[in-house]
Design an enzyme around this catalytic site. Structure first.
Site, mmCIF file in Angstrom:
data_model
loop_
_atom_site.group_PDB
_atom_site.id
_atom_site.type_symbol
_atom_site.label_atom_id
_atom_site.label_comp_id
_atom_site.label_asym_id
_atom_site.label_seq_id
_atom_site.Cartn_x
_atom_site.Cartn_y
_atom_site.Cartn_z
ATOM 1 N N ASP A 101 0.848 -1.187 0.000
ATOM 2 C CA ASP A 101 0.000 0.000 0.000
ATOM 3 C C ASP A 101 0.892 1.248 0.000
ATOM 4 O O ASP A 101 1.840 1.335 -0.782
ATOM 5 C CB ASP A 101 -0.957 -0.081 1.209
ATOM 6 C CG ASP A 101 -2.085 0.924 1.192
ATOM 7 O OD1 ASP A 101 -3.081 0.672 0.497
ATOM 8 O OD2 ASP A 101 -1.961 1.956 1.869
ATOM 9 N N HIS A 296 -6.852 -6.906 -1.103
ATOM 10 C CA HIS A 296 -5.783 -5.928 -0.958
ATOM 11 C C HIS A 296 -4.814 -6.245 0.174
ATOM 12 O O HIS A 296 -3.629 -5.918 0.090
ATOM 13 C CB HIS A 296 -6.408 -4.551 -0.708
ATOM 14 C CG HIS A 296 -5.410 -3.445 -0.592
ATOM 15 N ND1 HIS A 296 -4.560 -3.097 -1.633
ATOM 16 C CD2 HIS A 296 -5.108 -2.597 0.438
ATOM 17 C CE1 HIS A 296 -3.792 -2.089 -1.254
ATOM 18 N NE2 HIS A 296 -4.100 -1.769 -0.008
#
Length: 318
Positions: A101, A296
């Site tokens: 991220d 994710h």
């Protein structure tokens, strides 16, 4: 099983919390948002058992690391300086960088600007991207038009109050909504909501316990964010345009390091990016790894697969 130890060091004048395990060649793990060092709880002991010194800091403004008061102190240059400063504090000249991220965006920037100090890269969820022709929010506004965009939403003060109103709910919904357990929901949340949507109200409660996130895991995140709020992570988003102006060469150079990329098939950053395009600027990219059914939060959702892939890569690159 190698224990995870904790200490606070001073990095560039900032009290910085580290979680670490093992001894040997240094591997630094950089978390994203809304995450903490805890996102690497499965990787720290695995790396240590394989003969590495694994270090996962709480990045500035997160967890137990100090939070500068000025939003401008959360620019990319500061985060890169923190990684370099951490190397110096640990007495090491080089380290393998692993990021996820926003932590991966920092890893890309550090590896591009200081390739000699970061001889190998493991990129999770966020592919390398070339410099955009215009500031990021300008491009996003043109792309989003009448749709809600998370980065644009995070620019506004309302995000602070929305996310902090019920920290447990915020983290529960965000961690579920972008996970593989939510399936196509994450794609809808990131690409199709109307501009006037209330983000958290669009995410349903998970149907049951998540197999990769125990009550104790969620409680750790909640306790830390209840104490700190979300300002540190949001300030990182709020520097995107400032970074574009202040770092005009970022995203223009070739990264010569051997690089492993892994992402989840339900992650929009993977689904809507041409992963092969990375090879233009990352010529030593290994074959990208895309995990079916994963979202994710890849190193938490699929720790065994990620640990195996990372250790095989490290063994290969020496």
């Amino acid at each position: 099983m190698n224990a995870i130890e904790h200490r606070t060091v001073i990095v560039n004048g900032l009290p910085t919390h580290l979680a670490e395990s093992g001894s040997g060649p240094l591997v630094i793990l950089l978390h994203g948002f809304p995450e903490l060092w805890y996102s690497w709880r499965h990787q720290l002991p695995a790396l240590a058992a394989a003969g590495y010194h694994a270090v996962a800091p709480d990045l500035r403004g997160h967890g137990r690391t100090a939070a500068p008061p000025d939003a401008a102190d959360y620019g990319m240059a500061a985060y890169v300086d923190d990684v370099l400063g951490l190397l110096d504090v640990l007495g090491e000249s080089t380290a393998v960088l692993v990021g996820h991220d926003w932590g991966m965006r920092t890893a890309w920037a550090a590896a591009e600007s200081h390739p000699a100090r970061f001889p190998a890269i493991v990129a999770l969820s966020v592919p390398h991207q070339a410099r955009t022709p215009a500031p990021p929010t300008e491009q996003l506004r043109a792309w989003a038009r009448d749709r809600l965009n998370w980065m644009l939403y995070f620019q506004e003060p309302v995000a602070d109050s929305d996310l902090s109103a019920d920290v447990a709910r915020t983290l529960r919904l965000m961690l579920y909504g972008l996970s593989g357990d939510a399936g196509e929901l994450g794609v809808r949340l990131l690409t199709t909501l109307p501009a006037d949507a209330v983000l958290l109200d669009e995410i349903p409660e998970p149907p049951g316990p998540l197999p990769w996130l125990s009550d104790a895991d969620l409680s750790y995140y909640v306790s830390e964010y209840q104490r700190t709020g979300f300002r540190g992570g949001l300030n990182r988003y709020r520097n995107a345009d400032r970074d574009w102006h202040r770092l005009p060469t970022l995203g223009t150079g070739v990264l010569p390091q051997p690089t492993l990329f892994a992402g989840g098939a339900y992650d929009t950053a993977v689904r809507f990016n041409d992963l092969s395009a990375m090879r233009t600027l990352v010529p030593n990219l290994h074959e990208p790894m895309v995990i079916p059914g994963c979202g994710h939060w890849i190193q938490q959702e699929r720790p065994d697969e990620i640990n195996e892939a990372v250790l095989a890569f490290l063994d290969k690159v020496g």
